[in-house]
Design a protein around this motif. Structure first.
Motif, PDB file in Angstrom:
ATOM      1  N   GLN A  87       0.823  -1.208   0.000  1.00 15.37           N
ATOM      2  CA  GLN A  87       0.000   0.000   0.000  1.00 15.37           C
ATOM      3  C   GLN A  87       0.863   1.265   0.000  1.00 15.37           C
ATOM      4  OE1 GLN A  87      -2.623  -0.784   3.395  1.00 15.37           O
ATOM      5  NE2 GLN A  87      -4.234  -1.380   1.956  1.00 15.37           N
ATOM      6  N   LEU A  88       1.799   1.291  -0.912  1.00 19.46           N
ATOM      7  CA  LEU A  88       2.700   2.426  -1.084  1.00 19.46           C
ATOM      8  C   LEU A  88       2.591   2.936  -2.512  1.00 19.46           C
ATOM      9  CD1 LEU A  88       5.842   0.955   0.718  1.00 19.46           C
ATOM     10  CD2 LEU A  88       4.195   2.566   1.671  1.00 19.46           C
ATOM     11  N   GLU A  89       3.119   4.130  -2.743  1.00 19.74           N
ATOM     12  CA  GLU A  89       3.159   4.707  -4.077  1.00 19.74           C
ATOM     13  C   GLU A  89       4.592   5.137  -4.402  1.00 19.74           C
ATOM     14  OE1 GLU A  89       1.056   4.946  -6.455  1.00 19.74           O
ATOM     15  OE2 GLU A  89      -0.884   4.560  -5.530  1.00 19.74           O
ATOM     16  N   VAL A  90       4.938   5.047  -5.685  1.00 16.75           N
ATOM     17  CA  VAL A  90       6.240   5.512  -6.171  1.00 16.75           C
ATOM     18  C   VAL A  90       5.992   6.754  -7.019  1.00 16.75           C
ATOM     19  CG1 VAL A  90       8.345   4.899  -7.410  1.00 16.75           C
ATOM     20  CG2 VAL A  90       7.034   3.127  -6.243  1.00 16.75           C
ATOM     21  N   ILE A  91       6.588   7.886  -6.622  1.00 22.94           N
ATOM     22  CA  ILE A  91       6.287   9.169  -7.239  1.00 22.94           C
ATOM     23  C   ILE A  91       7.583   9.894  -7.582  1.00 22.94           C
ATOM     24  CG2 ILE A  91       5.056  11.365  -6.980  1.00 22.94           C
ATOM     25  CD1 ILE A  91       3.183   9.062  -6.815  1.00 22.94           C
ATOM     26  N   GLN A  92       7.622  10.535  -8.755  1.00 23.77           N
ATOM     27  CA  GLN A  92       8.745  11.387  -9.126  1.00 23.77           C
ATOM     28  C   GLN A  92       8.476  12.831  -8.714  1.00 23.77           C
ATOM     29  OE1 GLN A  92      10.555  11.000 -13.013  1.00 23.77           O
ATOM     30  NE2 GLN A  92       9.646   8.983 -13.338  1.00 23.77           N
ATOM     31  N   ALA A 111      10.471   8.953  -4.990  1.00 20.58           N
ATOM     32  CA  ALA A 111      10.164   8.702  -3.585  1.00 20.58           C
ATOM     33  C   ALA A 111       9.138   7.585  -3.474  1.00 20.58           C
ATOM     34  CB  ALA A 111       9.637   9.966  -2.912  1.00 20.58           C
ATOM     35  N   VAL A 112       9.258   6.807  -2.421  1.00 22.45           N
ATOM     36  CA  VAL A 112       8.231   5.831  -2.059  1.00 22.45           C
ATOM     37  C   VAL A 112       7.521   6.379  -0.830  1.00 22.45           C
ATOM     38  CG1 VAL A 112       7.741   3.486  -1.295  1.00 22.45           C
ATOM     39  CG2 VAL A 112       9.536   3.891  -2.996  1.00 22.45           C
ATOM     40  N   PHE A 132       7.257   9.581   3.899  1.00 22.21           N
ATOM     41  CA  PHE A 132       8.287   9.096   2.978  1.00 22.21           C
ATOM     42  C   PHE A 132       9.034   7.905   3.589  1.00 22.21           C
ATOM     43  CE2 PHE A 132       7.264  13.219   1.492  1.00 22.21           C
ATOM     44  CZ  PHE A 132       7.689  13.332   0.176  1.00 22.21           C
ATOM     45  N   HIS A 133       9.084   6.811   2.821  1.00 24.86           N
ATOM     46  CA  HIS A 133       9.828   5.620   3.238  1.00 24.86           C
ATOM     47  C   HIS A 133      11.199   5.553   2.567  1.00 24.86           C
ATOM     48  CE1 HIS A 133       6.240   3.600   5.077  1.00 24.86           C
ATOM     49  NE2 HIS A 133       5.634   4.468   4.279  1.00 24.86           N
ATOM     50  N   LEU A 134      11.320   6.145   1.407  1.00 26.93           N
ATOM     51  CA  LEU A 134      12.558   6.094   0.626  1.00 26.93           C
ATOM     52  C   LEU A 134      12.602   7.301  -0.290  1.00 26.93           C
ATOM     53  CD1 LEU A 134      15.045   4.506  -0.717  1.00 26.93           C
ATOM     54  CD2 LEU A 134      13.339   3.573  -2.303  1.00 26.93           C
ATOM     55  N   VAL A 135      13.782   7.924  -0.412  1.00 28.69           N
ATOM     56  CA  VAL A 135      13.995   8.932  -1.455  1.00 28.69           C
ATOM     57  C   VAL A 135      15.194   8.499  -2.292  1.00 28.69           C
ATOM     58  CG1 VAL A 135      12.973  10.867  -0.214  1.00 28.69           C
ATOM     59  CG2 VAL A 135      15.403  10.376   0.081  1.00 28.69           C
ATOM     60  N   VAL A 136      15.147   8.851  -3.568  1.00 31.89           N
ATOM     61  CA  VAL A 136      16.186   8.450  -4.523  1.00 31.89           C
ATOM     62  C   VAL A 136      16.649   9.667  -5.301  1.00 31.89           C
ATOM     63  CG1 VAL A 136      16.747   6.952  -6.490  1.00 31.89           C
ATOM     64  CG2 VAL A 136      15.080   6.186  -4.770  1.00 31.89           C
ATOM     65  N   GLU A 137      17.959   9.774  -5.472  1.00 27.70           N
ATOM     66  CA  GLU A 137      18.538  10.761  -6.379  1.00 27.70           C
ATOM     67  C   GLU A 137      19.471  10.045  -7.347  1.00 27.70           C
ATOM     68  OE1 GLU A 137      17.533  13.741  -6.500  1.00 27.70           O
ATOM     69  OE2 GLU A 137      16.891  14.366  -4.489  1.00 27.70           O
ATOM     70  N   ILE A 138      19.303  10.330  -8.630  1.00 30.31           N
ATOM     71  CA  ILE A 138      20.233   9.880  -9.667  1.00 30.31           C
ATOM     72  C   ILE A 138      21.057  11.100 -10.059  1.00 30.31           C
ATOM     73  CG2 ILE A 138      20.497   8.826 -11.934  1.00 30.31           C
ATOM     74  CD1 ILE A 138      19.172   6.980  -9.880  1.00 30.31           C
ATOM     75  N   THR A 139      22.357  11.049  -9.874  1.00 30.62           N
ATOM     76  CA  THR A 139      23.160  12.245 -10.060  1.00 30.62           C
ATOM     77  C   THR A 139      23.226  12.667 -11.528  1.00 30.62           C
ATOM     78  OG1 THR A 139      25.240  11.028 -10.287  1.00 30.62           O
ATOM     79  CG2 THR A 139      24.611  11.697  -8.063  1.00 30.62           C
ATOM     80  N   SER A 140      23.303  13.972 -11.702  1.00 28.95           N
ATOM     81  CA  SER A 140      23.572  14.561 -13.020  1.00 28.95           C
ATOM     82  C   SER A 140      24.561  15.687 -12.780  1.00 28.95           C
ATOM     83  CB  SER A 140      22.280  15.016 -13.697  1.00 28.95           C
ATOM     84  OG  SER A 140      21.499  15.830 -12.838  1.00 28.95           O
ATOM     85  N   SER A 141      24.342  16.853 -13.353  1.00 29.06           N
ATOM     86  CA  SER A 141      25.310  17.939 -13.185  1.00 29.06           C
ATOM     87  C   SER A 141      25.346  18.483 -11.763  1.00 29.06           C
ATOM     88  CB  SER A 141      24.998  19.078 -14.165  1.00 29.06           C
ATOM     89  OG  SER A 141      23.701  19.579 -13.939  1.00 29.06           O
ATOM     90  N   ASN A 142      24.328  18.156 -10.964  1.00 34.11           N
ATOM     91  CA  ASN A 142      24.273  18.643  -9.581  1.00 34.11           C
ATOM     92  C   ASN A 142      24.751  17.587  -8.595  1.00 34.11           C
ATOM     93  OD1 ASN A 142      22.058  16.939 -10.001  1.00 34.11           O
ATOM     94  ND2 ASN A 142      20.906  17.883  -8.341  1.00 34.11           N
ATOM     95  N   GLY A 158      14.243  13.092   8.753  1.00 34.49           N
ATOM     96  CA  GLY A 158      13.908  11.774   9.263  1.00 34.49           C
ATOM     97  C   GLY A 158      13.516  10.768   8.203  1.00 34.49           C
ATOM     98  N   VAL A 159      13.890  11.015   6.932  1.00 37.23           N
ATOM     99  CA  VAL A 159      13.595  10.045   5.879  1.00 37.23           C
ATOM    100  C   VAL A 159      14.410   8.780   6.163  1.00 37.23           C
ATOM    101  CG1 VAL A 159      13.724   9.561   3.416  1.00 37.23           C
ATOM    102  CG2 VAL A 159      13.118  11.855   4.205  1.00 37.23           C
TER     103      VAL A 159
END
Length: 213
Positions: A87-92, A111-112, A132-142, A158-159
């Motif tokens: 019962q979670l959602e995955v959102i950009q 994020a989940v 929020f249960h999880l956050v994700v970053e895919i690196t680019s120029s930043n 507290g993520v």
């Protein structure tokens, strides 16, 4: 090029958009949130991601195709293994309210969150960090911001788990157990490895999925 600006250092003429609950200026100096709202009105920044965290405004240009492929493939994995059963959602690019300053917020690549997150919307289209249960970053120029500024910001919020696809250095990192503004546990993985996320989103992910070029 990624620009990171201290609070109140960027002058911009267009007025900020009207948003309920937007913070007032303190002592005549704009907050990071107010500066971000002004930058949103700049047509030269269309397609850029603008965040306010730790008293800074972080402006990130649109990412490349590999960044998008990595997120798409990761979403497929998470959708198959997490969403329906838990019962979670995955959102950009979902607005994450940060506790650091007036109106500070982040827009993690992915994020989940709790399935009912839409019921907890805050002013400015932000959502409480406890969803929020999880956050994700895919690196680019930043990539410097993803490795230096955001770990502290997400830990303070507290993520529980922060996953980084560090394309700059060819590795993935998992950070978890936030405490006193930092993650107490960090693990790094190389190409060819598979990582398993700790916590509620206990999914196994091939590192190569996160390192698309």
């Amino acid at each position: 090029m990624t620009a990171t600006m201290e609070r109140g250092t960027h002058e911009h003429r267009p007025e900020a958009p009207e948003q309920s609950g937007a913070p007032e200026q303190s002592g005549g100096r704009p907050t990071a949130r107010e500066t971000a709202e002004r930058l949103w009105q700049d047509p030269a920044l269309d397609g850029f991601r603008i965040e306010a965290m730790s008293g800074r405004v972080v402006v990130t240009p649109p990412p490349d195709g590999g960044h998008g492929v990595a997120l798409t493939r990761l979403m497929r994995i998470l959708d198959r293994q997490v969403v329906e059963e838990n019962q979670l959602e995955v959102i950009q690019n979902l607005g994450l309210a940060l506790p650091e300053g007036p109106g500070d917020f982040a827009l993690p690549d992915l994020a989940v969150v709790d399935e009912d997150f839409r019921e907890h919307r805050l002013p400015g289209s932000q959502y409480p960090p406890e969803l929020f249960h999880l956050v994700v970053e895919i690196t680019s120029s930043n990539w410097q911001d993803d490795l230096r500024i955001k770990p502290e910001a997400y830990a303070r919020a507290g993520v529980p788990v922060y996953l980084i696809g560090d394309r700059e250095h060819g590795e993935a990192k998992v950070l978890w157990r936030p405490e006193n503004g930092e993650y107490r546990s960090i693990a790094a993985y190389s190409r060819g490895d598979a990582l398993k996320l700790p916590g509620d989103v206990a999914v196994e992910i091939p590192v190569d999925v996160l390192l698309q070029s």
